[in-house]
Design a protein around this motif. Sequence first.
Motif, PDB file in Angstrom:
ATOM      1  N   VAL A  33       1.019  -1.254   0.078  1.00 38.11           N
ATOM      2  CA  VAL A  33      -0.072   0.017   0.086  1.00 38.11           C
ATOM      3  C   VAL A  33       0.929   1.173   0.224  1.00 38.11           C
ATOM      4  O   VAL A  33       1.642   1.311   0.791  1.00 38.11           O
ATOM      5  CB  VAL A  33      -1.012   0.003   1.096  1.00 38.11           C
ATOM      6  CG1 VAL A  33      -1.936   1.208   1.145  1.00 38.11           C
ATOM      7  CG2 VAL A  33      -1.792  -1.355   1.003  1.00 38.11           C
ATOM      8  N   GLU A  34       0.615   2.088  -1.103  1.00 31.28           N
ATOM      9  CA  GLU A  34       1.366   3.362  -1.260  1.00 31.28           C
ATOM     10  C   GLU A  34       0.434   4.477  -1.013  1.00 31.28           C
ATOM     11  O   GLU A  34      -0.769   4.538  -1.252  1.00 31.28           O
ATOM     12  CB  GLU A  34       2.001   3.504  -2.407  1.00 31.28           C
ATOM     13  CG  GLU A  34       3.136   2.372  -2.653  1.00 31.28           C
ATOM     14  CD  GLU A  34       3.994   2.551  -4.064  1.00 31.28           C
ATOM     15  OE1 GLU A  34       3.135   3.243  -4.830  1.00 31.28           O
ATOM     16  OE2 GLU A  34       4.690   1.788  -4.495  1.00 31.28           O
ATOM     17  N   THR A  35       1.173   5.459  -0.402  1.00 25.72           N
ATOM     18  CA  THR A  35       0.429   6.843  -0.304  1.00 25.72           C
ATOM     19  C   THR A  35       1.084   7.813  -1.205  1.00 25.72           C
ATOM     20  O   THR A  35       2.334   8.443  -0.848  1.00 25.72           O
ATOM     21  CB  THR A  35       0.374   7.400   1.173  1.00 25.72           C
ATOM     22  OG1 THR A  35      -0.472   6.280   1.852  1.00 25.72           O
ATOM     23  CG2 THR A  35      -0.379   8.590   1.382  1.00 25.72           C
ATOM     24  N   CYS A  36       0.544   8.444  -2.151  1.00 29.78           N
ATOM     25  CA  CYS A  36       0.901   9.371  -3.076  1.00 29.78           C
ATOM     26  C   CYS A  36       2.302   8.760  -3.569  1.00 29.78           C
ATOM     27  O   CYS A  36       3.400   9.580  -3.568  1.00 29.78           O
ATOM     28  CB  CYS A  36       1.059  10.629  -2.627  1.00 29.78           C
ATOM     29  SG  CYS A  36      -0.624  11.569  -1.850  1.00 29.78           S
TER      30      CYS A  36
ATOM     31  N   LYS B 282       3.714   3.024   2.279  1.00 33.12           N
ATOM     32  CA  LYS B 282       2.824   3.215   3.728  1.00 33.12           C
ATOM     33  C   LYS B 282       2.946   2.216   4.521  1.00 33.12           C
ATOM     34  O   LYS B 282       3.274   2.044   5.582  1.00 33.12           O
ATOM     35  CB  LYS B 282       1.441   3.778   3.107  1.00 33.12           C
ATOM     36  CG  LYS B 282       0.569   3.924   4.574  1.00 33.12           C
ATOM     37  CD  LYS B 282      -0.760   4.345   3.931  1.00 33.12           C
ATOM     38  CE  LYS B 282      -1.671   4.773   5.199  1.00 33.12           C
ATOM     39  NZ  LYS B 282      -3.161   4.869   4.785  1.00 33.12           N
ATOM     40  N   HIS B 283       2.431   0.623   4.025  1.00 30.41           N
ATOM     41  CA  HIS B 283       2.196  -0.531   4.819  1.00 30.41           C
ATOM     42  C   HIS B 283       2.090  -1.568   4.188  1.00 30.41           C
ATOM     43  O   HIS B 283       1.830  -1.574   2.763  1.00 30.41           O
ATOM     44  CB  HIS B 283       1.396  -0.393   5.907  1.00 30.41           C
ATOM     45  CG  HIS B 283      -0.034  -0.093   5.468  1.00 30.41           C
ATOM     46  ND1 HIS B 283      -0.721  -1.287   5.114  1.00 30.41           N
ATOM     47  CD2 HIS B 283      -0.880   1.097   5.335  1.00 30.41           C
ATOM     48  CE1 HIS B 283      -2.039  -0.984   4.992  1.00 30.41           C
ATOM     49  NE2 HIS B 283      -2.114   0.366   4.867  1.00 30.41           N
TER      50      HIS B 283
ATOM     51  N   HIS C 246      -9.084  -4.133   3.333  1.00 27.39           N
ATOM     52  CA  HIS C 246      -8.428  -3.155   4.328  1.00 27.39           C
ATOM     53  C   HIS C 246      -8.860  -1.749   3.578  1.00 27.39           C
ATOM     54  O   HIS C 246      -9.077  -1.506   2.232  1.00 27.39           O
ATOM     55  CB  HIS C 246      -6.891  -3.077   3.977  1.00 27.39           C
ATOM     56  CG  HIS C 246      -5.990  -4.391   4.412  1.00 27.39           C
ATOM     57  ND1 HIS C 246      -5.618  -4.378   5.585  1.00 27.39           N
ATOM     58  CD2 HIS C 246      -6.007  -5.440   3.958  1.00 27.39           C
ATOM     59  CE1 HIS C 246      -4.922  -5.662   6.196  1.00 27.39           C
ATOM     60  NE2 HIS C 246      -5.167  -6.408   4.925  1.00 27.39           N
TER      61      HIS C 246
ATOM     62  N   LEU D  20      -8.805   2.066   2.285  1.00 28.43           N
ATOM     63  CA  LEU D  20      -7.958   2.840   1.594  1.00 28.43           C
ATOM     64  C   LEU D  20      -8.396   4.467   1.673  1.00 28.43           C
ATOM     65  O   LEU D  20      -9.530   4.871   1.578  1.00 28.43           O
ATOM     66  CB  LEU D  20      -7.627   2.516   0.181  1.00 28.43           C
ATOM     67  CG  LEU D  20      -7.203   1.187   0.079  1.00 28.43           C
ATOM     68  CD1 LEU D  20      -7.181   0.938  -1.605  1.00 28.43           C
ATOM     69  CD2 LEU D  20      -5.771   1.109   0.663  1.00 28.43           C
ATOM     70  N   THR D  21      -7.463   5.403   1.843  1.00 26.58           N
ATOM     71  CA  THR D  21      -7.855   6.903   1.652  1.00 26.58           C
ATOM     72  C   THR D  21      -8.010   7.234   0.349  1.00 26.58           C
ATOM     73  O   THR D  21      -7.119   6.909  -0.446  1.00 26.58           O
ATOM     74  CB  THR D  21      -6.785   7.633   2.314  1.00 26.58           C
ATOM     75  OG1 THR D  21      -6.708   7.431   3.577  1.00 26.58           O
ATOM     76  CG2 THR D  21      -7.134   9.197   2.297  1.00 26.58           C
TER      77      THR D  21
ATOM     78  N   CYS E 217      -5.679   9.104  -2.413  1.00 25.34           N
ATOM     79  CA  CYS E 217      -4.187   9.256  -1.691  1.00 25.34           C
ATOM     80  C   CYS E 217      -3.688   7.665  -1.638  1.00 25.34           C
ATOM     81  O   CYS E 217      -2.289   7.497  -2.144  1.00 25.34           O
ATOM     82  CB  CYS E 217      -4.496   9.519  -0.357  1.00 25.34           C
ATOM     83  SG  CYS E 217      -4.634  11.407  -0.072  1.00 25.34           S
ATOM     84  N   ASP E 218      -4.353   6.797  -1.163  1.00 27.49           N
ATOM     85  CA  ASP E 218      -3.885   5.521  -1.037  1.00 27.49           C
ATOM     86  C   ASP E 218      -4.147   4.672  -2.284  1.00 27.49           C
ATOM     87  O   ASP E 218      -5.059   4.811  -2.995  1.00 27.49           O
ATOM     88  CB  ASP E 218      -4.589   4.822   0.191  1.00 27.49           C
ATOM     89  CG  ASP E 218      -3.959   5.406   1.711  1.00 27.49           C
ATOM     90  OD1 ASP E 218      -3.060   6.110   1.457  1.00 27.49           O
ATOM     91  OD2 ASP E 218      -4.645   4.988   2.629  1.00 27.49           O
ATOM     92  N   SER E 219      -3.215   3.933  -2.471  1.00 21.52           N
ATOM     93  CA  SER E 219      -3.322   2.846  -3.602  1.00 21.52           C
ATOM     94  C   SER E 219      -2.583   1.630  -3.336  1.00 21.52           C
ATOM     95  O   SER E 219      -1.547   1.638  -2.483  1.00 21.52           O
ATOM     96  CB  SER E 219      -2.870   3.559  -4.925  1.00 21.52           C
ATOM     97  OG  SER E 219      -1.543   3.606  -4.761  1.00 21.52           O
TER      98      SER E 219
END
Length: 281
Positions: free
Chosen positions: A17-20, A24-25, A32, A34-35, A38-40
Motif C-alpha cells: 500500500v502506497e500513499t501518493c 505506507k504499509h 483493508h 484506503l484513503t 491518496c492510498d493505492s
Amino acid sequence: MSCACYTCIEQSEVGIVETCGKFKHIAKPGCHPLTPCCDSVAGVVSLRLQEHQSTIESKTKDNVFVCVRLTLQYQILPSKVESAFYTLSNPLTQIEAYVFNSIRGKIPLYNLDDLFLERSTIAKQLKEEVDNEMEQYGYEIMNALITEVEPARTVRDAMNAIQMNQRLRAAAIDEAEGNKIRVVKAAEADSEAKRLSGVGLAEQRKAIVAGLQQSIEQFHEGVQDLSNEDIMSLLLLNQYFDTLKDIAQTSSSSTLFLSHAGGLEAVAEQMQQGIIKVKKT
C-alpha cells in the motif's frame, strides 16, 4: 491515482500500500480501507513457495561438456516483503544469475563420474551460496535440486560401451576360472585314481607273495621230497601258463607263437633269468 476506498488481499498474499507514491504499509490477507485519492495498492506479493527450472551447460574437470538441469524452490520472506518488492525489478533473472555463477564454479571441480555421485553435495553448496546472496533482497532459497546431468550422446554411448566391456571381461574371467577349476579337479581326480591304482597293485603283489609263500609251505607239508627249487619251478610254471591263458583271452591277435625249448627246468630258468634282469634294470 486510484479512488477506491478499500482493497481485499487473498490468503498467502500481501499487498503493498502506497500513499501518493510512497510506501505506507503491508496489507495482510483480508479487507483493508484506503484513503480515496491518496492510498493505492502498488502490487500484490505472493508468499507461496515458487519453483523455477533452468538448464546450464558447463565443462567438467575431464573436459566433458554437460547440460545440468536445475530446479529452484524459493519464496519471499514475510519479514522482508518491502525489500523483495522494491529492490529488484526482475528477481527471477537475478536469482538465476547467482545460480549460474555458482554452478559454473563447481562443475569444473569434478570429473564426469564424480559429478553424478556428488550431485547432492553440489546442490547443497549451491543452495547455501545463493541463499546468502538473495536473503538481503528478501528471498529465501528453500531447495536447489540438480535433477539431471546429461553429457553429449557420444559420451553416453562411450560410457555404456565401457561398462559393457567391463562386464564382458568379468564374465570371461569367471569362465576362465571355472575352466581352470575343472581342469585342476580333473587332474586331482586322475592323480588320486592313479595313486589308488598303485595302492591296489601293491596290495595285489603282497597278496601274490603271501599266496606263493603259503603254497610253498603247503608243498613242503604234502611232498617233503621236493626241494625249494623244484617247488619254485612248479609255481613259476603255473604262473607262466596262467599268463599264456590271459594273453590268449585278452589279446587281439589271432595267432601267438611261443618258444618252449627245453623242459620244466628250462622254462623255470628262463623265467628266473627274466625276473633277475627286470630287478637289475
